[in-house]
Motif scaffolding. Structure first.
Motif, PDB file in Angstrom:
ATOM      1  N   LEU A 192      46.638-100.638   9.590  1.00 59.78           N
ATOM      2  CA  LEU A 192      45.621-101.555   9.059  1.00 59.78           C
ATOM      3  C   LEU A 192      46.210-102.589   8.110  1.00 59.78           C
ATOM      4  O   LEU A 192      45.488-103.225   7.357  1.00 59.78           O
ATOM      5  CB  LEU A 192      44.523-100.757   8.341  1.00 59.78           C
TER       6      LEU A 192
ATOM      7  N   GLU B 246      47.843-102.523   5.189  1.00 58.19           N
ATOM      8  CA  GLU B 246      48.299-101.819   3.991  1.00 58.19           C
ATOM      9  C   GLU B 246      47.740-100.406   3.955  1.00 58.19           C
ATOM     10  O   GLU B 246      47.782 -99.738   2.924  1.00 58.19           O
ATOM     11  CB  GLU B 246      47.885-102.584   2.734  1.00 58.19           C
ATOM     12  N   ALA B 247      47.197 -99.958   5.049  1.00 52.11           N
ATOM     13  CA  ALA B 247      46.608 -98.623   5.136  1.00 52.11           C
ATOM     14  C   ALA B 247      46.777 -98.103   6.558  1.00 52.11           C
ATOM     15  O   ALA B 247      47.164 -98.838   7.471  1.00 52.11           O
ATOM     16  CB  ALA B 247      45.129 -98.664   4.749  1.00 52.11           C
TER      17      ALA B 247
ATOM     18  N   GLU C 215      44.679 -93.273   4.760  1.00 56.42           N
ATOM     19  CA  GLU C 215      43.531 -93.711   3.974  1.00 56.42           C
ATOM     20  C   GLU C 215      42.208 -93.500   4.703  1.00 56.42           C
ATOM     21  O   GLU C 215      41.151 -93.399   4.078  1.00 56.42           O
ATOM     22  CB  GLU C 215      43.684 -95.190   3.597  1.00 56.42           C
TER      23      GLU C 215
ATOM     24  N   LEU D 136      36.737 -98.956   8.979  1.00 55.76           N
ATOM     25  CA  LEU D 136      37.931 -99.802   8.967  1.00 55.76           C
ATOM     26  C   LEU D 136      37.723-101.117   8.226  1.00 55.76           C
ATOM     27  O   LEU D 136      38.698-101.720   7.743  1.00 55.76           O
ATOM     28  CB  LEU D 136      38.354-100.119  10.409  1.00 55.76           C
TER      29      LEU D 136
ATOM     30  N   HIS E   3      39.471-102.178   4.800  1.00 55.36           N
ATOM     31  CA  HIS E   3      40.934-102.253   4.902  1.00 55.36           C
ATOM     32  C   HIS E   3      41.370-103.456   5.743  1.00 55.36           C
ATOM     33  O   HIS E   3      42.344-104.132   5.400  1.00 55.36           O
ATOM     34  CB  HIS E   3      41.465-100.960   5.508  1.00 55.36           C
TER      35      HIS E   3
ATOM     36  N   ALA F  71      40.881-106.646   3.798  1.00 59.09           N
ATOM     37  CA  ALA F  71      41.848-106.778   2.710  1.00 59.09           C
ATOM     38  C   ALA F  71      43.203-107.261   3.207  1.00 59.09           C
ATOM     39  O   ALA F  71      43.977-107.851   2.437  1.00 59.09           O
ATOM     40  CB  ALA F  71      42.002-105.442   1.986  1.00 59.09           C
ATOM     41  N   SER F  72      43.504-107.023   4.501  1.00 54.92           N
ATOM     42  CA  SER F  72      44.837-107.337   5.031  1.00 54.92           C
ATOM     43  C   SER F  72      44.869-108.551   5.950  1.00 54.92           C
ATOM     44  O   SER F  72      45.934-109.152   6.133  1.00 54.92           O
ATOM     45  CB  SER F  72      45.378-106.119   5.794  1.00 54.92           C
TER      46      SER F  72
END
Length: 370
Positions: free
Chosen positions: A146, A148-149, A180, A217, A220, A223-224
């Motif tokens: 993801l 960073e996850a 995560e 999801l 995450h 955020a990425s």
């Protein structure tokens, strides 16, 4: 790209030659040639500055207590007492001995008509079955990077849950922490249903992955990635179980099966979802050039390309350009099309893997270590 970790598994370690005997395709699959292909791809990844490693190698480096736990879960027997004794004995085994137990999952079989399973010089009453985790040769299936996850999936084939447990331990060993996101029942998430490149991620739901997984999801992904596309695909095609079977995402380009261009899709950016539109329009709104793939092009393409975010050869860290590994079994038009978009292509052998629908994208998966 330099330093990125990519999982790639030598198939013969997790898929013993005995299991390959029962594969039907002609020309038949050869596990030794497949192992050579994996070695060649691994070398190509290293040349591109990546850090290739195999799940089986990470297993061997896990803490002893973790390996024992996995091995205890792996063994089974028709005799409960002997199974309990075997599981207790594993606590004395060395780590190198435990890894094959985890990967091959042995089961003791007894002939009930032969002395109740008692071992003796005149009683050949035992046999053994292996239940190898052959699917570990396709690390893409079990989890989603993801950015960073990590999200560990739940596969619709129940027997593959054994693989997911082991892959979760591998990821924890690599990252030093658990995933995560873990997908609970009754939802499903299969790793091949998320494709990403640069600032864009595409999530496919429908046949294998549950639409409700989006809620797990979403934070995450947002955020990425600057743009997240959700596409709902209900079309079933043999050999195309996942999004990455028919969609490839590279820098500035999306290669998409023509019969999926008008699937319902939504683009979300900055936490705001746009209106539902078609997949082709959704991709174009985020400035991706869409290359439609005719049905006869999909099988060769989808099994043949793995996009890397950037190309940074060890001898010249100042030069950086998009790159892709392209299988020698892919369609001949693939490399010329990608080169028009400034994507460096590196040809690698992968014909044997293709006989098991083993695309480059399915046989490789990135691991976020941040």
């Amino acid at each position: 790209m330099t330093g990125s970790t990519v999982l790639i598994q030598n198939p013969t370690v997790v898929q013993p030659a005995e299991t390959s005997v029962f594969l039907a395709p002609r020309p038949s699959y050869d596990p030794v040639r497949a192992a050579a292909e994996s070695a060649a791809v691994r070398a190509a990844l290293a040349d591109l500055g990546a850090r290739p490693c195999a799940p089986s190698e990470i297993l061997a480096a896990l803490p002893r207590e973790v390996l024992i736990e996995l091995a205890v879960r792996a063994v089974s027997a028709e005799d409960d007492l002997r199974m309990a004794a075997a599981r207790e004995a594993l606590h004395d085994w060395s780590a190198p001995a435990l890894v094959p137990v985890v990967l091959r999952q042995p089961r003791l079989l007894l002939d009930p008509g032969a002395a109740r399973g008692v071992i003796g010089p005149d009683q050949a009453d035992e046999s053994y079955a292996l239940r190898p985790l052959a699917g570990l040769m396709f690390p893409r299936d079990h989890y989603v990077d993801l950015g960073e996850a990590v999200a560990v999936g739940r596969l619709r084939r129940r027997d593959r849950a054994r693989e997911t447990v082991v892959m979760a331990a591998v990821l924890r060993g690599l990252r030093g922490r658990s995933a995560e996101v873990r997908v609970p029942e009754p939802l499903f998430l299969e790793g091949g249903d998320l494709v990403s490149c640069g600032d864009v991620a595409v999530l496919g739901t429908g046949w294998r992955t549950s639409p409700a997984v989006w809620g797990l999801l979403r934070p995450h992904l947002l955020a990425s990635f600057g743009h997240v596309v959700r596409v709902r695909d209900e079309l079933r095609r043999d050999g195309q179980p996942h999004l990455n079977s028919w969609l490839g995402l590279g820098p500035g380009i999306a290669l998409v099966a023509a019969d999926r261009l008008h699937a319902p899709a939504v683009v979300e950016r900055d936490g705001v979802a746009g209106r539902e539109t078609t997949l082709v329009d959704a991709l174009r709104t985020i400035n991706l050039a869409v290359c439609p793939l005719a049905p006869d092009m999909v099988a060769a393409f989808a099994a043949g390309v793995f996009f890397l975010p950037a190309f940074a050869p060890p001898e010249s860290v100042l030069r950086s350009e998009p790159a892709a590994l392209v299988s020698t079994a892919s369609a001949p038009w693939t490399e010329p099309v990608l080169s028009r978009f400034g994507i460096q292509t590196v040809a690698v052998p992968f014909d044997e893997h293709h006989k098991q629908f083993g695309s480059l994208h399915r046989a490789l998966n990135t691991v976020p270590l941040r």
